[in-house]
Enzyme design. Structure first.
Site, PDB file in Angstrom:
ATOM      1  CE  LYS A   1     -13.337  -4.888   1.176  1.00  0.00           C
ATOM      2  NZ  LYS A   1     -12.495  -6.135   1.855  1.00  0.00           N
TER       3      LYS A   1
ATOM      4  CG  ASP B   1      -5.659  -6.915   7.643  1.00  0.00           C
ATOM      5  OD1 ASP B   1      -4.177  -7.085   7.809  1.00  0.00           O
ATOM      6  OD2 ASP B   1      -6.312  -6.130   6.828  1.00  0.00           O
TER       7      ASP B   1
END
Length: 657
Positions: free
Chosen positions: A391, A490
């Site tokens: 990432k 989230d």
């Protein structure tokens, strides 16, 4: 150089003069501001009773979410299952109303008049709740009620009440007392199914004082409810808002898709008690409400400091690049120290930029497997053959960089089979990188809703339950077992990865927060923070008051459960405008008693009776998670336990067959 100094010497007083003149003109204009206009229309009195805002007795007054009925000069509160109760008092200051309980069905029975409706049940989606000021007497009870916190002992208050006011109940097997004081607000007083056939209620009964002696009258019965403070009025255009609140704008309500509300202009704020745009007392819009002297003084300081900085910048322009390089070195050092300080030492390590560049073929777009608002994810093969996911924050995106560093802080402190595992970090490139275990089977979102580049086999009902249980376990670990606790912030179906055996792994901790209990009020686990998350999954209470708790994750997970049951997206603009938000759509279908129509057709096609029962149970659990008031939502541990219970029902059915 001497000319430049003379130029600045003339420029500074000139700018100050112009600035002060403008400031004075601006303050003079603000001094003539009009007073705030009256708010939305209050409903007319009902007989002798005043109907304060936001209570509404008709379509043109009050707030329609706060409907009550005026019939024959009396006010009535409508509950679920067609039951209705007389309102005996209203207190607009404390936002409370008192209802008259139904009493006994006849003078010779010990059965409540609303026994057929199983007691009082409020709609949890409306802004009313039962307060903690009620003492409930449960009459004609079975032995099943002999458990705390219900008091069924011979000294229970209910026996005194029976002697004075309810002689038909004297031959009933049991009566019990339940004090709601100190407990969470509720929406239900159950009888019949709960083991009792009648009830009465008293408001503000003092447990420290003796109850009325035999022959003396008890206080009037009552059941107290409280309404939540109303939001701004609903509108369609700015014209509506000008009529209701004066100079306000009609803007979308971020917590209710398709709905618009009036937003007070700057310098004013919504007063929910008086239903007006009143004088601003706190918040960012209040910053302009300063006195002229303070404003002018601030202007002088700002201009002076600004000009001084401008001169300093001119003098240091040539050294800027060197400073930038030094800052970058310090950031790299900080990242290394953070990783080494937080790492468990088991498998996390620091990767070199050269390793990662080679593993991703210089971040080739062919290896790009995912992208979001703040970062990109690449598939990479390390020198030892290990397949990983890497990432990276997007270039020039400081929020993305901050989120990746936050993810390092979180993942270096946790270890659970249902959480994605961090292998390490790369800190010597311009952008920080995270290296994860590679989860090959896509996301839950893709399996439920499909993807453009791959066809997935539909998930069976039992597999969906397993995924729900594993996800709930992972989140419960973050909330309860991790020290300090961690709120994900989230939770959504696209952040639940599935491995080769379709086991769930919770991912993407960029928005997650560690809870410092020493900094929260009264050691309670909540954080005040700007609302962040994904539309459709965001806890409405978190959005309104910026108070993040573990129940914010519970709400988001409730949306995921709805996705599992329906295979419908949390937000879908192909649905009708009022149905774009899945939670609102399901609530509408529940009100119309059409919930079974929402179940995924693929599930219904293969479901037996037990399957349909457990689908309904998971739907009920989702509804509990989505309760608008967070204190009434279950904890994530309770959610995991309930899903495990549902799975056991299916397991027993398989064993028996």
């Amino acid at each position: 150089m001497e000319k430049k100094r003379s130029y600045y010497a003339l420029l500074i007083p000139t700018l100050l003069t112009v600035w002060l003149a403008c400031a004075g003109h601006s303050c003079a204009r603000h001094a003539k501001a009009k007073p705030p206009m009256a708010g939305p229309p209050r409903c007319p009195n009902c007989g002798p009773m005043v109907v304060p805002y936001p209570l509404s007795t008709g379509p043109t007054c009050g707030d329609q979410a706060y409907r009550i009925n005026c019939v024959g000069g009396k006010l009535y509160f409508g509950a679920l299952h067609g039951s209705s109760y007389v309102i005996t008092s209203i207190n607009s200051v404390t936002q409370r109303i008192v209802l008259r309980p139904p009493g006994l069905a006849s003078s010779v029975s010990c059965i409540s008049a609303d026994v057929s409706k199983q007691g009082l049940e409020l709609d949890p989606h409306l802004p009313f709740s039962i307060t903690s000021s009620n003492t409930i007497l449960l009459l004609n009870c079975s032995q099943a009620m002999l458990q705390a916190p219900i008091d069924c002992s011979p000294t229970s208050l209910c026996y005194s009440y029976i002697k004075n006011n309810a002689s038909p109940c004297s031959k009933a097997p049991l009566c019990c007392t339940f004090r709601t004081d100190g407990s969470q607000t509720a929406y239900t007083i159950r009888i019949n199914g709960g083991g009792c056939l009648a009830y009465q209620s008293f408001v503000g009964l003092n447990p420290n004082k003796e109850v009325p002696p035999p022959g003396k009258k008890w206080p009037d019965t009552g059941l107290e409810l409280q309404w939540a403070l109303p939001k701004e009025p609903v509108c369609k255009t700015d014209v509506d808002c000008n009529l209701l609140l004066g100079k306000s704008k009609c803007l979308p309500d971020p917590t209710s898709l398709g709905l618009k509300r009036c937003s007070c202009k700057k310098g004013l704020e919504w007063d929910p008690v008086n239903a007006i745009c009143g004088k601003c007392r706190h918040g960012k819009h209040c910053k302009k409400k300063k006195k002229t002297v303070v404003f002018a003084g601030a202007a002088v300081a700002v201009v002076g400091v600004t000009l001084a900085i401008a001169v300093a910048v001119i003098g240091t322009k040539h050294s800027h690049q060197k400073v930038k390089k030094d800052i970058h070195k310090n950031i790299v050092k900080e990242r290394e120290e953070m990783l080494s300080a937080n790492s468990t030492g088991k498998s996390s390590r620091i990767f070199t930029g050269r390793e990662i560049t080679k593993a991703t073929n210089n971040f080739s777009k062919d290896n790009l497997i995912g992208t979001g608002g703040f970062g990109e994810v690449f598939k990479a093969v390390l020198e030892d053959g290990t397949i990983t996911a890497i990432k990276r924050a997007k270039l020039n995106n400081t929020k993305g960089t901050d989120q990746i560093l936050n993810e390092v802080r979180i993942l270096c402190q946790v270890n659970h089979r249902s959480l994605v595992r961090l292998l390490g970090c790369c800190v010597d490139l311009e952008l920080p990188l995270l290296i994860y275990e590679f989860i090959p089977n896509g996301t839950l979102f893709e399996h439920l809703h499909g993807s453009s580049d791959r066809t997935w086999k539909p998930l069976t009902w039992r597999r969906r339950l397993q995924i729900a249980y594993q996800t709930a376990e992972g989140l419960a670990y973050l909330h309860s077992a991790a020290q300090p606790p961690i709120y994900h912030r989230d939770v959504k179906s696209s952040n639940i990865l599935l491995d080769e055996k379709l086991n769930a792994k919770v991912s993407d901790f960029g928005l997650s927060r560690l809870v410092d209990l020493t900094e929260t009020a009264n050691n309670e686990s909540h954080i005040f923070t700007g609302a962040q998350g994904t539309l459709g999954y965001l806890d409405p209470e978190y959005y309104r008051n910026f108070q993040l708790t573990d129940k914010s994750d519970v709400y988001s997970f409730g949306v995921v459960l709805l996705e599992m049951v329906t295979s419908k997206k949390a937000i879908d603009f192909t649905r009708e405008e009022e149905d774009v938000n899945l939670v609102m759509y399901i609530n509408k279908m529940m009100d119309q008693e059409r919930l079974t129509e929402c179940i995924d057709p693929l599930l219904k096609k293969t479901a037996n009776k037990i399957d349909m029962q457990t689908i309904q149970q998971l739907g009920n659990l989702a509804s509990a998670c989505l309760n608008e008031r967070r204190q009434n939502r279950p904890s994530m541990k309770e959610v995991a336990d309930e899903i495990e219970y549902i799975i056991n029902i299916l397991s027993q059915e398989v064993t028996e067959t």
